[in-house]
Design a protein around this motif. Structure first.
Motif, PDB file in Angstrom:
ATOM      1  N   GLN A 125       0.795  -1.213   0.000  1.00  0.00           N
ATOM      2  CA  GLN A 125       0.000   0.000   0.000  1.00  0.00           C
ATOM      3  C   GLN A 125       0.832   1.269   0.000  1.00  0.00           C
ATOM      4  OE1 GLN A 125      -3.424  -0.350  -0.183  1.00  0.00           O
ATOM      5  NE2 GLN A 125      -2.889  -2.526  -0.347  1.00  0.00           N
ATOM      6  N   LEU A 126       2.120   1.168   0.290  1.00  0.00           N
ATOM      7  CA  LEU A 126       2.948   2.359   0.433  1.00  0.00           C
ATOM      8  C   LEU A 126       4.220   2.303  -0.405  1.00  0.00           C
ATOM      9  CD1 LEU A 126       2.891   5.029   2.000  1.00  0.00           C
ATOM     10  CD2 LEU A 126       4.262   3.941   3.784  1.00  0.00           C
ATOM     11  N   MET A 231       6.250   3.900   9.742  1.00  0.00           N
ATOM     12  CA  MET A 231       7.221   2.817   9.691  1.00  0.00           C
ATOM     13  C   MET A 231       6.537   1.457   9.828  1.00  0.00           C
ATOM     14  SD  MET A 231      10.326   2.095   9.154  1.00  0.00           S
ATOM     15  CE  MET A 231      11.068   3.726   9.308  1.00  0.00           C
ATOM     16  N   HIS A 232       5.445   1.386  10.591  1.00  0.00           N
ATOM     17  CA  HIS A 232       4.727   0.120  10.731  1.00  0.00           C
ATOM     18  C   HIS A 232       4.119  -0.292   9.393  1.00  0.00           C
ATOM     19  CE1 HIS A 232       2.467  -3.109  12.631  1.00  0.00           C
ATOM     20  NE2 HIS A 232       1.370  -2.642  12.067  1.00  0.00           N
ATOM     21  N   SER A 233       3.582   0.667   8.647  1.00  0.00           N
ATOM     22  CA  SER A 233       3.027   0.352   7.325  1.00  0.00           C
ATOM     23  C   SER A 233       4.120  -0.084   6.361  1.00  0.00           C
ATOM     24  CB  SER A 233       2.282   1.570   6.770  1.00  0.00           C
ATOM     25  OG  SER A 233       1.216   1.946   7.619  1.00  0.00           O
ATOM     26  N   GLN A 235       6.937  -1.604   7.218  1.00  0.00           N
ATOM     27  CA  GLN A 235       7.315  -2.956   7.619  1.00  0.00           C
ATOM     28  C   GLN A 235       6.324  -3.982   7.104  1.00  0.00           C
ATOM     29  OE1 GLN A 235       7.407  -2.264  11.828  1.00  0.00           O
ATOM     30  NE2 GLN A 235       9.621  -1.899  11.878  1.00  0.00           N
ATOM     31  N   ARG A 236       5.054  -3.668   7.172  1.00  0.00           N
ATOM     32  CA  ARG A 236       4.028  -4.599   6.698  1.00  0.00           C
ATOM     33  C   ARG A 236       4.117  -4.811   5.188  1.00  0.00           C
ATOM     34  NH1 ARG A 236      -1.839  -3.042   8.566  1.00  0.00           N
ATOM     35  NH2 ARG A 236      -1.311  -1.252   7.260  1.00  0.00           N
ATOM     36  N   ASP A 237       4.454  -3.757   4.430  1.00  0.00           N
ATOM     37  CA  ASP A 237       4.611  -3.908   2.982  1.00  0.00           C
ATOM     38  C   ASP A 237       5.845  -4.735   2.633  1.00  0.00           C
ATOM     39  OD1 ASP A 237       2.344  -2.467   2.501  1.00  0.00           O
ATOM     40  OD2 ASP A 237       3.347  -0.644   1.828  1.00  0.00           O
ATOM     41  N   LEU A 238       6.906  -4.535   3.377  1.00  0.00           N
ATOM     42  CA  LEU A 238       8.172  -5.192   3.033  1.00  0.00           C
ATOM     43  C   LEU A 238       8.197  -6.670   3.385  1.00  0.00           C
ATOM     44  CD1 LEU A 238      10.772  -2.454   4.065  1.00  0.00           C
ATOM     45  CD2 LEU A 238       9.696  -2.860   1.855  1.00  0.00           C
ATOM     46  N   ILE A 239       7.207  -7.156   4.122  1.00  0.00           N
ATOM     47  CA  ILE A 239       7.182  -8.558   4.504  1.00  0.00           C
ATOM     48  C   ILE A 239       6.273  -9.370   3.575  1.00  0.00           C
ATOM     49  CG2 ILE A 239       5.189  -8.686   6.053  1.00  0.00           C
ATOM     50  CD1 ILE A 239       8.750  -9.987   6.758  1.00  0.00           C
ATOM     51  N   MET A 240       5.685  -8.733   2.558  1.00  0.00           N
ATOM     52  CA  MET A 240       4.773  -9.421   1.651  1.00  0.00           C
ATOM     53  C   MET A 240       5.540 -10.263   0.650  1.00  0.00           C
ATOM     54  SD  MET A 240       1.887  -6.505   0.923  1.00  0.00           S
ATOM     55  CE  MET A 240       0.853  -5.897   2.279  1.00  0.00           C
TER      56      MET A 240
END
Length: 534
Positions: A125-126, A231-233, A235-240
């Protein structure tokens, strides 16, 4: 000029004219009369047979030749080109089969069957990393920050950009083989994308892992390279799963920056520190684990972040979750009933265990197991011990991508999938979630318990799972045997109905005492009647 008032009559008239022209065009032209040769006793010479058809000729062309006794070059040529294209595709398939590019696959597109439930959980998303979501319009805002990160790296290291481009260009073929589908990007664009995305990731990892963004040259007011809520968003994108680049590319880029081009493993250590807030447990990394990640003196046999076994950041994160991980233990009764050669998972056989409400009715107790390894479930003497699981707004995306990776990668175990299906079996309603929350097993930041139950019930809707390979199959078999024992059910029912509160216990004791006194009074009355005192 004649006016025609009947349209049908006019139509039939035109059709008749057309048929007449067609018949006249098909009639053979009259041949000049030739004198009939006199009859002879010699056998008449048979007309020569037509030459065999070419291999490139199609059946319908053969029929046309037999009817017209002529060769139509204009129809043979397209058919020949059609068969040539078939041979070209077969040659390409032969080359693909010989090269076996899928043996190196590690970054997959999530199957449509899995993403039908929630496509947002698999799509960044980011920020986009890698070619799958590259240059999407809604993700373009982050591209200028990637160029800023590359600028900081070049200024800090005093390296020319050619050094990074030439190095990654040598890894292009190996990197392309890691992606499931062909990448429609030129060589220059593909290499530049890897350099930009790789340097961006390394700046995030190094800034969040201890060096600090300020030491790397970023302002404390930086919109991206600062520990803010976004930063939380990120992190969530980079773990996909679809948002990854191979780990060896990151290792090479970091090696160039620190002057150790052949190093490996440092990126995995930095990635674990960066993704630590996404761990599905409220227990932080233990001190021993943090020491192990910071120093190179100790090594874990199950997971070594300094090894080269990691494929990408999602794989490294998964291995860290399963450090000293579980080993599958097939249930004996399944092993006897089903042959080991039956490797196709049955969608109907994914029920490992009964739900919390049913197990409580059978006398099973639930307790929290104090450990940071959320998958470590134990059962002994009717007590099911489960570690605490922390559920937040990123847990769903995290578990879905981990499950998708285990479903796609053949060299990957199904331990995360086994745990999620186990919890899905336990949780059928908000009452089940409420009781697990009461026991301290589930801690969530969602709106209510019903959202947690819905989350688990949707995680594995389209997942194909083989319970023979589940590390929780043996434990589930023990729980099911305890559940099927009638005495445990009777004892639990007695406890729930008569020992669920102090007043019920007092009433039961009073009733038992009254019953004993009644029996005593009856006994002495009968005894005095038959054996009266002298």
């Amino acid at each position: 000029m004649v006016a025609v008032f009947n349209k049908e009559l006019l139509s039939w008239y035109l059709i008749t004219l057309k048929l007449k022209e067609t018949v006249e065009a098909g009639l053979p032209k009259s041949q000049p009369s030739t004198p009939t040769p006199p009859p002879t006793n010699e056998p008449q010479q048979q007309p020569s047979k037509p030459l065999p058809l070419l291999l490139t000729q199609t059946p319908w062309e053969e029929d046309k030749d037999n009817n017209n006794n002529t060769t139509n070059d204009t129809t043979t040529k397209p058919a020949s080109e059609w068969l040539i294209s078939i041979h070209e595709r077969l040659d390409q398939a032969r080359l693909d089969e010989a090269s076996c590019p899928w043996a190196k696959l590690s970054i997959y597109r999530v199957p449509k069957s899995l993403r039908e439930g929630d496509d947002k959980a698999y799509v960044p998303q980011l920020v986009s990393i890698g070619p799958y979501h590259h240059a999407k319009r809604r993700l373009r805002d982050m591209e200028r920050h990637k160029w800023r990160a590359l600028h900081h790296v070049l200024r800090r290291t005093s390296h020319p950009i050619d050094l990074y481009v030439d190095t990654i260009h040598s890894l292009e073929d190996r990197t392309r083989a890691c992606y499931e589908s062909s990448i429609n990007m030129s060589s220059h664009d593909f290499v530049l994308m890897l350099v930009l995305d790789g340097c961006f990731l390394l700046e995030l990892f190094r800034g969040a892992a201890g060096e600090g963004f300020k030491q790397l040259g970023y302002s404390r007011h930086d919109p991206v390279f600062a520990m803010r809520g976004t930063m939380h968003s990120v992190q969530r994108d980079l773990i996909m799963l679809e948002n990854q680049i191979p780990l060896f590319v990151l290792d090479r880029l970091l090696g160039l920056q620190i002057g150790m081009p052949d190093q490996s493993g440092l990126v995995a250590r930095l990635a674990l520190r960066f993704f630590d807030p996404l761990m599905p447990t409220d227990e932080p990394l233990r001190k021993s684990d943090r020491t192990k990640l910071q120093h190179e003196s100790t090594h874990d046999a199950a997971f070594d972040p300094l090894s080269e076994t990691g494929l990408h950041c999602l794989d490294v994160f998964r291995q860290s979750l399963l450090r000293i991980g579980p080993k599958p233990e097939p249930r004996p009764w399944i092993k006897r009933r089903w042959s080991n050669t039956r490797r196709v998972a049955d969608k109907r056989r994914q029920q490992l265990i009964h739900c919390v409400t049913e197990l409580r009715e059978a006398g099973v107790k639930f307790k929290r197991l104090k450990t940071d390894r959320f998958w470590d479930v134990k059962f002994n003497n009717g007590v099911l011990k489960i570690p605490r699981l922390l559920i937040h707004d990123g847990t769903k995306s995290l578990f879905l991508n981990l499950i998708a990776f285990e479903q796609c990668h053949m060299d990957c175990s199904n331990d995360i999938t086994s745990y999620v299906i186990f919890m899905d079996n336990l949780i059928n309603s908000e009452e089940d979630v409420g009781y697990l929350h009461y026991c301290g097993i589930i801690e969530h930041w969602l709106g209510n318990d019903d959202e947690v139950a819905d989350l688990f019930n949707r995680l594995c809707q389209e997942v194909v799972f083989d319970i023979n390979d589940s590390y929780l199959s043996g434990l589930s078999d023990q729980v099911n045997r305890y559940y099927n024992h009638r005495w445990n059910t009777w004892r639990a029912s007695l406890k729930h109905h008569y020992f669920n509160n102090p007043w019920a216990i007092i009433s039961l004791i009073a009733a038992i005492v009254l019953l004993i006194l009644t029996f005593a009074q009856t006994f002495y009355s009968v005894y005095g009647y038959y054996w009266p005192h002298s």
